[in-house]
Scaffold this motif. Structure first.
Motif, mmCIF file in Angstrom:
data_model
loop_
_atom_site.group_PDB
_atom_site.id
_atom_site.type_symbol
_atom_site.label_atom_id
_atom_site.label_comp_id
_atom_site.label_asym_id
_atom_site.label_seq_id
_atom_site.Cartn_x
_atom_site.Cartn_y
_atom_site.Cartn_z
ATOM 1 N N ALA A 30 0.897 -1.154 0.000
ATOM 2 C CA ALA A 30 0.000 0.000 0.000
ATOM 3 C C ALA A 30 0.938 1.207 0.000
ATOM 4 N N ASN A 31 0.966 1.961 -1.081
ATOM 5 C CA ASN A 31 2.023 2.947 -1.327
ATOM 6 C C ASN A 31 3.376 2.240 -1.213
ATOM 7 N N SER A 36 0.337 -7.143 4.689
ATOM 8 C CA SER A 36 -0.084 -8.545 4.580
ATOM 9 C C SER A 36 -1.580 -8.701 4.857
ATOM 10 N N GLY A 37 -2.284 -7.595 5.001
ATOM 11 C CA GLY A 37 -3.716 -7.730 5.255
ATOM 12 C C GLY A 37 -4.489 -6.457 4.940
ATOM 13 N N ILE A 38 -5.806 -6.624 4.860
ATOM 14 C CA ILE A 38 -6.686 -5.514 4.495
ATOM 15 C C ILE A 38 -6.625 -4.375 5.512
ATOM 16 N N ASP A 39 -6.512 -4.738 6.794
ATOM 17 C CA ASP A 39 -6.474 -3.693 7.840
ATOM 18 C C ASP A 39 -5.333 -2.713 7.598
ATOM 19 N N GLU A 40 -4.190 -3.259 7.173
ATOM 20 C CA GLU A 40 -3.029 -2.389 6.931
ATOM 21 C C GLU A 40 -3.280 -1.476 5.728
ATOM 22 N N ALA A 41 -3.995 -1.985 4.737
ATOM 23 C CA ALA A 41 -4.321 -1.152 3.563
ATOM 24 C C ALA A 41 -5.232 -0.002 3.994
ATOM 25 N N ALA A 45 -4.345 4.024 3.912
ATOM 26 C CA ALA A 45 -5.230 4.995 3.230
ATOM 27 C C ALA A 45 -5.621 6.116 4.193
ATOM 28 N N LYS A 46 -5.839 5.750 5.461
ATOM 29 C CA LYS A 46 -6.194 6.766 6.468
ATOM 30 C C LYS A 46 -5.018 7.697 6.707
ATOM 31 N N GLU A 69 -11.531 -8.553 -2.860
ATOM 32 C CA GLU A 69 -11.640 -8.526 -1.389
ATOM 33 C C GLU A 69 -11.143 -7.172 -0.847
ATOM 34 N N TYR A 70 -9.956 -6.754 -1.311
ATOM 35 C CA TYR A 70 -9.396 -5.475 -0.860
ATOM 36 C C TYR A 70 -10.263 -4.304 -1.329
ATOM 37 N N LEU A 71 -10.669 -4.387 -2.601
ATOM 38 C CA LEU A 71 -11.473 -3.308 -3.180
ATOM 39 C C LEU A 71 -12.772 -3.123 -2.401
ATOM 40 N N LYS A 72 -13.443 -4.248 -2.127
ATOM 41 C CA LYS A 72 -14.723 -4.170 -1.415
ATOM 42 C C LYS A 72 -14.519 -3.631 0.009
ATOM 43 N N ALA A 73 -13.444 -4.105 0.657
ATOM 44 C CA ALA A 73 -13.183 -3.650 2.032
ATOM 45 C C ALA A 73 -12.923 -2.138 2.059
ATOM 46 N N LEU A 74 -12.176 -1.636 1.096
ATOM 47 C CA LEU A 74 -11.886 -0.194 1.052
ATOM 48 C C LEU A 74 -13.161 0.605 0.787
#
Ligand code: SF4
Length: 394
Positions: A30-31, A36-41, A45-46, A69-74
């Motif tokens: 992410a940048n 390794s997980g969606i939470d970190e993405a 972003a925050k 999965e990542y797209l939907k979570a974001l």
């Protein structure tokens, strides 16, 4: 935010700029932060104050379920206005598009095989096949995704081929084409030289002729479209040329500034370029007084920390001790003032405290905290007076 969803890719473009630690490796960034997980993405972003995400790779459709999965979570976390676009190749299928639509993708950018479009002997059929495939896939994308475009590098001397792409896709029509200035990286440099390309200058990574090709291709396409349209000017597509300097200076700078604002410590300053500046005192060479009974391994007992503590309340000094690196961090302007005072007044300490080093450090607000400059403030042996107070500072 740029979400690098995988380094895997089914192509081997000679101009691929991916770095060794990403190319063909199934890693997620992410940048500049490896995750390794969606939470970190979501966290990244925050921190960057992102208004949207660009999903890239490698080829994201090779990991379509992870991508969705990542797209939907974001989208779920930041809401439907959090704009999401994705870069991929012509291997995209109806099934991929269905999944991407359900996950909330707003925009898709396709990248044809540029090698197949180059007009070389006996490659005419490849060129035709590639162009037809591009039109077919863009038309398919239009059925599922709101905004559809093409994004390609402006490869020098491909003026005619790029112009042809623009003319073809203007008929669908798609929304835009982005022509990126060709840049070299550590991984594509040799390939680009072997193709006969040269660097534009020795202070950037721009390739000679790329900008000229992009602008010429746009003009050529405009002329053809106007000439072939009896009823007048019918240029439906938006065309953008994106110079590497613009990409670096605007997109990167905005990202850095947002990130810096969110991660800066109280004592750090933010530059106009989005870098962080802090003062550093290395205390490993400071020694406690000869007759001191205090524990010399405890950083709280070293003279500079004692000095900061002594002045902490009055000066409102905010500092941090990094015991792993044996460093004290504080406001760079304040550190400069302290060092200047010590130098100018040649302060005699009651006891000898030994040598110490002080710097101003400028670094990226990224996870790796890459330092771009370290300016020494003091190189000789100073003597500190613990009684130094605010009124003595400038
Ligand atoms: S499609 Fe993109 S990621 Fe894959 S090899 Fe080509 S430039 Fe690299």
């Amino acid at each position: 935010m740029v979400l690098f969803i995988t380094g895997l890719c089914n192509r081997k473009c000679y101009y691929c700029p991916l770095s060794e630690n990403r190319k063909n490796k199934d890693v997620i960034y992410a940048n500049e932060r490896k995750i390794s997980g969606i939470d970190e993405a979501i966290d990244e972003a925050k921190i960057c104050g992102s208004k949207g995400v660009g999903i890239t790779g490698g080829n994201p459709i090779l990991k379509i379920d992870r991508t969705c999965e990542y797209l939907k979570a974001l989208k779920d976390h930041f809401g439907k206005d959090f704009h999401a676009h994705l870069y991929t190749t012509l291997e995209i299928t109806e099934e991929h598009l269905q999944k991407l639509k359900e996950a909330g993708l707003d925009e898709i950018r396709l990248h044809p095989r540029m090698e197949n479009l180059k007009n070389q002997d006996k490659k005419e059929d490849k060129k035709e096949v590639e162009l037809n495939k591009l039109v077919e896939k863009l038309t398919l994308c239009k059925k599922y995704i709101k905004k559809v475009g093409v994004e390609i590098p402006a490869i020098p001397n491909m003026d005619d081929e790029i112009s042809l792409i623009i003319q073809k896709i203007n008929e669908i029509p798609v929304d835009f084409i982005n022509l990126n200035e060709l840049e070299y990286s550590e991984t594509n440099y040799t390939n680009l030289l072997e193709k006969g390309f040269n660097e534009k200058n020795d202070y950037s990574s721009r390739m000679q002729g790329s900008q000229e090709t992009a602008l010429n291709a746009i003009n050529l396409a405009k002329k053809h479209i106007i000439a072939n349209n009896k009823e007048g000017y019918n240029l439906a597509i938006k065309m953008h040329y994106c110079p590497s300097t613009l990409k670096d200076s605007v997109q990167m700078k905005n990202r850095l500034i947002n990130r810096a604002k969110n991660v800066a410590k109280e004592y750090e300053l933010i530059t106009d370029e989005g870098l962080l500046i802090k003062g550093i005192v290395k205390y490993d060479e400071l020694i406690v007084a000869e007759k001191s009974t205090e524990d010399s391994n405890n950083p709280e007992n070293n003279p500079f920390v004692q000095f900061l503590k002594y002045n902490e309340l009055e000066l409102g000094i905010d500092y941090e001790i990094n015991t792993c690196k044996s460093e004290i961090y504080l406001n760079p302007i304040l550190l400069e003032e302290i060092i200047e005072y010590i130098k100018e007044n040649n302060i005699e300490a009651e006891k000898e405290f030994g040598e110490f080093r002080a710097y101003i450090s400028e670094y990226y607000p990224t996870v790796d905290k890459l330092e771009v400059q370290r300016t020494p403030l003091i190189t000789k042996k100073p003597k500190l007076n613990l009684k130094l107070r605010k009124k003595n500072l400038k």
